[in-house]
Design an enzyme around this catalytic site. Structure first.
Site, PDB file in Angstrom:
ATOM      1  N   GLY A 254     -33.922 -59.685  28.802  1.00  0.00           N
ATOM      2  CA  GLY A 254     -34.856 -60.544  28.089  1.00  0.00           C
ATOM      3  C   GLY A 254     -34.342 -60.917  26.709  1.00  0.00           C
ATOM      4  CG  HIS A 255     -33.797 -57.976  23.642  1.00  0.00           C
ATOM      5  ND1 HIS A 255     -34.013 -56.809  24.325  1.00  0.00           N
ATOM      6  CD2 HIS A 255     -34.733 -58.007  22.659  1.00  0.00           C
ATOM      7  CE1 HIS A 255     -35.018 -56.148  23.777  1.00  0.00           C
ATOM      8  NE2 HIS A 255     -35.479 -56.854  22.757  1.00  0.00           N
TER       9      HIS A 255
ATOM     10  CE  LYS B 118     -42.177 -58.128  26.813  1.00  0.00           C
ATOM     11  NZ  LYS B 118     -43.093 -57.220  26.067  1.00  0.00           N
TER      12      LYS B 118
ATOM     13  CD  GLN C 106     -43.630 -60.468  18.200  1.00  0.00           C
ATOM     14  OE1 GLN C 106     -43.814 -59.300  17.902  1.00  0.00           O
ATOM     15  NE2 GLN C 106     -42.570 -60.877  18.888  1.00  0.00           N
TER      16      GLN C 106
ATOM     17  CG  MET D   2     -38.129 -53.789  16.767  1.00  0.00           C
ATOM     18  SD  MET D   2     -39.542 -52.728  16.418  1.00  0.00           S
ATOM     19  CE  MET D   2     -40.239 -52.521  18.049  1.00  0.00           C
TER      20      MET D   2
ATOM     21  CD  GLN E 239     -42.872 -54.184  15.061  1.00  0.00           C
ATOM     22  OE1 GLN E 239     -42.315 -54.915  14.237  1.00  0.00           O
ATOM     23  NE2 GLN E 239     -42.823 -54.421  16.361  1.00  0.00           N
TER      24      GLN E 239
ATOM     25  CG  LEU F  45     -30.162 -55.550  22.257  1.00  0.00           C
ATOM     26  CD1 LEU F  45     -28.966 -56.398  21.868  1.00  0.00           C
ATOM     27  CD2 LEU F  45     -31.439 -56.096  21.620  1.00  0.00           C
TER      28      LEU F  45
ATOM     29  CG  MET G 229     -36.682 -57.521  32.133  1.00  0.00           C
ATOM     30  SD  MET G 229     -34.970 -58.092  31.964  1.00  0.00           S
ATOM     31  CE  MET G 229     -34.473 -58.070  33.694  1.00  0.00           C
TER      32      MET G 229
END
Length: 280
Positions: free
Chosen positions: A36-37, A149, A153, A30, A61, A33, A184
């Site tokens: 982590g991304h 994390k 999901q 989303m 969501q 960034l 993060m």
């Protein structure tokens, strides 16, 4: 690095990659960034020849419109990071592209989406499954990387892919943490300085539970985590689930195998989540 905003342009670019016989990896995001991304991008690159990153703040969501409006965005910064990382293609659709007029189709894992953290955020995982299915149908990746994390999901996406016979592999990547242990998250920038300092209590609670896991019961760990969170007055425990790691099924008594501990903690109106998989 190509940037596509329409489905037609994205599919044409994907066809060019396919014509070269390349394996396609995908990282749905989303935006806004962080490291982590980028670890997810690196994970996808380790398993594919060309990586596609989607950036789309998915309204379905979010249960609260104000939370959607407040979600941080920085398109120029995101694109610069992805270009530096060697991403092949960025797909950046708008809401009308992902949810066209007359849209009425949803995707939902009926059990996994309506338990645990799904009870804290009703409808959240339905929105995730729906948009991820649409993104997969557009990009048609061979592999896709998701962070551990967001553990529930990750398991929901794996279940959805298996149930719908989607021809791709889902890879989970370890949680990337700040120096004080906080996972993060794009939401971290919305924390006040005081709440940001307090938020490290989440990782302290999970570390304490991991240390105590051998010989502990579910009730023991519930008590330990709740007591640890309660030492921080700025933190409000919203959800705590200790379940079988793969199925998310409820467990009782002593831990018997790989166990997922998932936690949701609010700091003001900012909800943070984290997890730890422990083996007794």
């Amino acid at each position: 690095m190509l940037i596509c905003r329409s489905v037609a342009d994205c599919r044409a670019a994907i066809a060019d990659v396919r014509a070269k016989g390349q394996i396609i990896g995908m990282v749905p995001t989303m935006g806004f960034l962080h490291e982590g991304h980028m670890r997810l991008v690196a994970t996808a690159q380790d398993n594919a020849d060309a990586v596609v990153v989607s950036i789309f703040v998915n309204p379905s969501q979010f249960g609260d419109a104000s939370d959607l409006d407040a979600y941080p965005r920085n398109e120029a910064r995101d694109l610069a990071m992805l270009k530096d990382a060697g991403v092949a293609l960025v797909f950046m659709p708008d809401v009308e592209t992902m949810y066209p007029a007359g849209d009425e189709t949803i995707v939902e894992t009926t059990r996994m989406a309506n338990m645990l953290h799904g009870l804290v955020r009703p409808g959240h995982f339905r929105g995730v499954a729906t948009v991820v299915t649409r993104l997969f149908n557009i990009v048609t990746p061979d592999v896709a990387a998701f962070g551990e994390k967001d553990y529930q999901q990750l398991q929901i996406i794996k279940r959805m892919v298996a149930d719908l016979h989607m021809p791709l592999t889902i890879i989970g990547a370890p949680t990337v943490r700040e120096a004080d242990g906080l996972a993060m998250s794009s939401r971290n920038v919305r924390l006040s300085p005081q709440d940001r300092a307090a938020a490290s209590v989440i990782s302290r609670a999970l570390t304490a539970a991991e240390t105590a896991a051998s010989g502990a019961t579910v009730d023991d760990l519930h008590g330990l985590i709740s007591d640890t969170i309660s030492t921080e007055p700025r933190a409000s425990l919203k959800g705590l689930d200790i379940v079988e790691a793969e199925t998310l099924n409820a467990i009782d008594g002593p831990l018997q195998g790989p166990t997922a501990i998932m936690i949701s903690v609010a700091f003001g109106d900012i909800l943070l989540i984290d997890q730890r998989v422990v083996t007794p």
